[in-house]
Design a protein around this motif. Structure first.
Motif, PDB file in Angstrom:
ATOM      1  N   ILE A  47      28.600   3.651  99.395  1.00  0.00           N
ATOM      2  CA  ILE A  47      29.851   4.014  98.703  1.00  0.00           C
ATOM      3  C   ILE A  47      29.771   5.435  98.149  1.00  0.00           C
ATOM      4  CG2 ILE A  47      31.390   3.456  96.787  1.00  0.00           C
ATOM      5  CD1 ILE A  47      31.495   1.443  99.076  1.00  0.00           C
ATOM      6  N   ALA A  48      28.629   5.787  97.538  1.00  0.00           N
ATOM      7  CA  ALA A  48      28.464   7.138  96.978  1.00  0.00           C
ATOM      8  C   ALA A  48      28.499   8.189  98.080  1.00  0.00           C
ATOM      9  CB  ALA A  48      27.152   7.231  96.194  1.00  0.00           C
ATOM     10  N   LYS A  49      27.890   7.880  99.204  1.00  0.00           N
ATOM     11  CA  LYS A  49      27.871   8.810 100.344  1.00  0.00           C
ATOM     12  C   LYS A  49      29.295   9.020 100.867  1.00  0.00           C
ATOM     13  CE  LYS A  49      25.604   9.346 104.889  1.00  0.00           C
ATOM     14  NZ  LYS A  49      26.749   9.382 105.799  1.00  0.00           N
ATOM     15  N   TYR A  50      30.039   7.958 100.999  1.00  0.00           N
ATOM     16  CA  TYR A  50      31.417   8.031 101.500  1.00  0.00           C
ATOM     17  C   TYR A  50      32.290   8.856 100.556  1.00  0.00           C
ATOM     18  CZ  TYR A  50      35.804   6.114 103.499  1.00  0.00           C
ATOM     19  OH  TYR A  50      37.026   5.951 104.097  1.00  0.00           O
ATOM     20  N   GLU A  51      32.173   8.595  99.255  1.00  0.00           N
ATOM     21  CA  GLU A  51      32.947   9.339  98.258  1.00  0.00           C
ATOM     22  C   GLU A  51      32.626  10.830  98.328  1.00  0.00           C
ATOM     23  OE1 GLU A  51      35.476  10.128  94.963  1.00  0.00           O
ATOM     24  OE2 GLU A  51      35.281   8.318  96.200  1.00  0.00           O
ATOM     25  N   TYR A  52      31.339  11.150  98.387  1.00  0.00           N
ATOM     26  CA  TYR A  52      30.892  12.542  98.415  1.00  0.00           C
ATOM     27  C   TYR A  52      31.395  13.247  99.672  1.00  0.00           C
ATOM     28  CZ  TYR A  52      27.561  16.428  98.949  1.00  0.00           C
ATOM     29  OH  TYR A  52      26.982  17.665  99.139  1.00  0.00           O
ATOM     30  N   GLU A  53      31.270  12.595 100.810  1.00  0.00           N
ATOM     31  CA  GLU A  53      31.645  13.243 102.070  1.00  0.00           C
ATOM     32  C   GLU A  53      33.149  13.412 102.202  1.00  0.00           C
ATOM     33  OE1 GLU A  53      27.687  11.854 104.574  1.00  0.00           O
ATOM     34  OE2 GLU A  53      29.544  10.714 104.775  1.00  0.00           O
ATOM     35  N   LEU A  54      33.922  12.481 101.688  1.00  0.00           N
ATOM     36  CA  LEU A  54      35.377  12.636 101.704  1.00  0.00           C
ATOM     37  C   LEU A  54      35.803  13.851 100.893  1.00  0.00           C
ATOM     38  CD1 LEU A  54      36.580   8.929 101.301  1.00  0.00           C
ATOM     39  CD2 LEU A  54      36.887  10.376 103.325  1.00  0.00           C
ATOM     40  N   ALA A  55      35.041  14.171  99.847  1.00  0.00           N
ATOM     41  CA  ALA A  55      35.385  15.321  99.004  1.00  0.00           C
ATOM     42  C   ALA A  55      35.331  16.632  99.780  1.00  0.00           C
ATOM     43  CB  ALA A  55      34.447  15.389  97.799  1.00  0.00           C
ATOM     44  N   ALA A  56      34.593  16.662 100.880  1.00  0.00           N
ATOM     45  CA  ALA A  56      34.524  17.875 101.697  1.00  0.00           C
ATOM     46  C   ALA A  56      35.873  18.222 102.309  1.00  0.00           C
ATOM     47  CB  ALA A  56      33.472  17.698 102.804  1.00  0.00           C
ATOM     48  N   PHE A  57      36.779  17.239 102.375  1.00  0.00           N
ATOM     49  CA  PHE A  57      38.092  17.449 102.991  1.00  0.00           C
ATOM     50  C   PHE A  57      39.197  17.642 101.951  1.00  0.00           C
ATOM     51  CE2 PHE A  57      35.409  15.141 105.892  1.00  0.00           C
ATOM     52  CZ  PHE A  57      35.679  15.699 107.132  1.00  0.00           C
ATOM     53  N   ASP A  58      38.816  17.767 100.686  1.00  0.00           N
ATOM     54  CA  ASP A  58      39.817  17.940  99.632  1.00  0.00           C
ATOM     55  C   ASP A  58      40.673  19.190  99.880  1.00  0.00           C
ATOM     56  OD1 ASP A  58      39.052  15.702  98.281  1.00  0.00           O
ATOM     57  OD2 ASP A  58      38.025  16.734  96.638  1.00  0.00           O
ATOM     58  N   LEU A  78      43.017  19.750 102.050  1.00  0.00           N
ATOM     59  CA  LEU A  78      43.393  20.102 103.428  1.00  0.00           C
ATOM     60  C   LEU A  78      44.736  19.503 103.841  1.00  0.00           C
ATOM     61  CD1 LEU A  78      39.975  19.892 105.316  1.00  0.00           C
ATOM     62  CD2 LEU A  78      41.025  21.807 104.105  1.00  0.00           C
ATOM     63  N   GLY A  79      45.335  18.707 102.962  1.00  0.00           N
ATOM     64  CA  GLY A  79      46.657  18.163 103.255  1.00  0.00           C
ATOM     65  C   GLY A  79      46.638  16.995 104.227  1.00  0.00           C
ATOM     66  N   LEU A  80      45.487  16.356 104.422  1.00  0.00           N
ATOM     67  CA  LEU A  80      45.393  15.234 105.352  1.00  0.00           C
ATOM     68  C   LEU A  80      45.754  13.927 104.652  1.00  0.00           C
ATOM     69  CD1 LEU A  80      42.030  16.078 107.180  1.00  0.00           C
ATOM     70  CD2 LEU A  80      44.335  16.869 107.710  1.00  0.00           C
ATOM     71  N   SER A  81      46.315  13.002 105.409  1.00  0.00           N
ATOM     72  CA  SER A  81      46.601  11.682 104.859  1.00  0.00           C
ATOM     73  C   SER A  81      45.293  10.920 104.676  1.00  0.00           C
ATOM     74  CB  SER A  81      47.524  10.899 105.798  1.00  0.00           C
ATOM     75  OG  SER A  81      46.812  10.541 106.989  1.00  0.00           O
ATOM     76  N   ASP A  82      45.359   9.817 103.957  1.00  0.00           N
ATOM     77  CA  ASP A  82      44.145   9.029 103.740  1.00  0.00           C
ATOM     78  C   ASP A  82      43.550   8.536 105.069  1.00  0.00           C
ATOM     79  OD1 ASP A  82      44.345   9.417 101.058  1.00  0.00           O
ATOM     80  OD2 ASP A  82      45.080   7.399 100.579  1.00  0.00           O
ATOM     81  N   GLU A 105      43.899   9.989 107.971  1.00  0.00           N
ATOM     82  CA  GLU A 105      43.337  11.158 108.643  1.00  0.00           C
ATOM     83  C   GLU A 105      42.007  11.576 108.013  1.00  0.00           C
ATOM     84  OE1 GLU A 105      47.332  13.432 110.297  1.00  0.00           O
ATOM     85  OE2 GLU A 105      46.688  13.744 108.219  1.00  0.00           O
ATOM     86  N   LEU A 106      41.888  11.433 106.697  1.00  0.00           N
ATOM     87  CA  LEU A 106      40.625  11.754 106.031  1.00  0.00           C
ATOM     88  C   LEU A 106      39.496  10.890 106.567  1.00  0.00           C
ATOM     89  CD1 LEU A 106      41.761  12.131 102.302  1.00  0.00           C
ATOM     90  CD2 LEU A 106      40.868  13.934 103.789  1.00  0.00           C
ATOM     91  N   ASP A 107      39.756   9.594 106.649  1.00  0.00           N
ATOM     92  CA  ASP A 107      38.730   8.680 107.153  1.00  0.00           C
ATOM     93  C   ASP A 107      38.399   8.997 108.617  1.00  0.00           C
ATOM     94  OD1 ASP A 107      37.206   5.983 106.767  1.00  0.00           O
ATOM     95  OD2 ASP A 107      38.321   5.723 108.643  1.00  0.00           O
ATOM     96  N   SER A 108      39.424   9.246 109.418  1.00  0.00           N
ATOM     97  CA  SER A 108      39.207   9.542 110.837  1.00  0.00           C
ATOM     98  C   SER A 108      38.473  10.870 111.029  1.00  0.00           C
ATOM     99  CB  SER A 108      40.545   9.577 111.580  1.00  0.00           C
ATOM    100  OG  SER A 108      41.166   8.317 111.564  1.00  0.00           O
ATOM    101  N   ALA A 109      38.812  11.867 110.214  1.00  0.00           N
ATOM    102  CA  ALA A 109      38.156  13.170 110.323  1.00  0.00           C
ATOM    103  C   ALA A 109      36.673  13.057 109.987  1.00  0.00           C
ATOM    104  CB  ALA A 109      38.839  14.179 109.404  1.00  0.00           C
ATOM    105  N   LEU A 110      36.366  12.308 108.940  1.00  0.00           N
ATOM    106  CA  LEU A 110      34.961  12.114 108.571  1.00  0.00           C
ATOM    107  C   LEU A 110      34.218  11.350 109.668  1.00  0.00           C
ATOM    108  CD1 LEU A 110      32.632  12.304 106.583  1.00  0.00           C
ATOM    109  CD2 LEU A 110      33.526  10.259 105.429  1.00  0.00           C
ATOM    110  N   THR A 111      34.847  10.321 110.206  1.00  0.00           N
ATOM    111  CA  THR A 111      34.237   9.564 111.301  1.00  0.00           C
ATOM    112  C   THR A 111      33.978  10.459 112.508  1.00  0.00           C
ATOM    113  OG1 THR A 111      35.323   7.522 110.582  1.00  0.00           O
ATOM    114  CG2 THR A 111      34.548   7.604 112.861  1.00  0.00           C
ATOM    115  N   PHE A 112      34.913  11.346 112.794  1.00  0.00           N
ATOM    116  CA  PHE A 112      34.792  12.301 113.898  1.00  0.00           C
ATOM    117  C   PHE A 112      33.568  13.196 113.717  1.00  0.00           C
ATOM    118  CE2 PHE A 112      36.627  16.518 115.547  1.00  0.00           C
ATOM    119  CZ  PHE A 112      36.215  16.292 116.852  1.00  0.00           C
TER     120      PHE A 112
END
Length: 259
Positions: free
Chosen positions: A141-152, A154-158, A160-167
């Motif tokens: 959970i901490a890793k996911y939270e931290y990595e999602l912050a890298a996309f702050d 950028l105007g992506l939807s939630d 898209e945020l998950d998909s971009a990180l998965t990509f």
């Protein structure tokens, strides 16, 4: 109950084990336990780091901590499958997470990619342990939270945020897997990549007609000379991450210019 043959993994029990440090301790009966779940997990991680995931069995972990195989089920009732989830989460709990706020978005995403690549290098078994149902412990959970912050920002939807990180993480995992395969191959032969290609050069020059395979000949020779072999993980990683970032850049621009 034979080693590695637990009665079955209980998702609720596994989740409680993953969050054991955050839950109220439950009263226990009987003699005081000589070990902790953390010690069992640490021993399993050390075995996996040194010998690979196949070396991690209930019996081998028991030997590493100086107890019987049956005793391991006291700490990890679900056996190896449950232990693996605890191992993954423990590695993520301990991972360093440098501040990202002052970096531009490309550098933020490159930073989390590099961190994941470093984790795979330190714990190659993580490549094999990846799952579509990740252990939902504090580390994950901490890793996911931290990595999602890298996309702050950028105007992506939630979604898209998950998909971009998965990509991004999918590319890093694929590169790490190829790098591990190349390293494993190198460890089984006395020849370097350069020496291996030198051994092939004589025959290839006689059987491969450059006029019939002009692109393969030209590009193969250029890449081989530049990389010292047919494949270089570092070159592939640098090139691939730039293309990943370029692709995300197009999406970011579209979102910025959307009416």
């Amino acid at each position: 109950m034979p080693p590695n043959k637990p009665a079955g993994t209980d998702p609720a029990r596994t989740l409680a084990l993953l969050w054991r440090h955050s839950l109220e301790p439950s009263p226990t009966r009987g003699p005081r336990q000589s070990l902790t779940a953390d010690q069992v997990v640490d021993a399993a991680i050390a075995l996996a780091d040194e010998q690979g995931l196949d070396a991690v069995t209930v019996r081998s972990v028991a030997a590493a901590v100086g107890t019987s195989p049956m005793s391991i089920y006291t700490y990890v009732p679900g056996g190896k499958s449950e232990l693996l989830e605890l191992m993954i989460d423990a590695v993520y709990v301990r991972a360093e997470r440098p501040a990202l706020e002052k970096l531009g978005w490309r550098k933020r995403i490159m930073a989390i990619a590099n961190q994941n690549r470093a984790l795979y290098a330190a714990h190659p078994w993580l490549i094999l342990a990846s799952t579509s149902r990740p252990p939902l412990g504090p580390g994950v959970i901490a890793k996911y939270e931290y990595e999602l912050a890298a996309f702050d920002g950028l105007g992506l939807s939630d979604i898209e945020l998950d998909s971009a990180l998965t990509f991004v993480l999918g590319f890093v995992a694929a590169n790490a897997r190829s790098a591990a395969d190349a390293a494993a191959l190198a460890s089984t032969t006395t020849l370097t990549d350069e020496q291996w290609w030198e051994r092939q050069a004589g025959i290839l020059s006689r059987v491969v007609d450059p006029t019939k395979y002009p692109r393969a000949t030209r590009v193969g020779q250029a890449a081989g000379a530049a990389q010292g072999g047919a494949y270089d993980a570092e070159t592939a990683y640098r090139f691939g991450m730039e293309r990943v970032l370029d692709g995300l850049g197009e999406l970011v621009e579209r979102r910025k210019n959307a009416p």
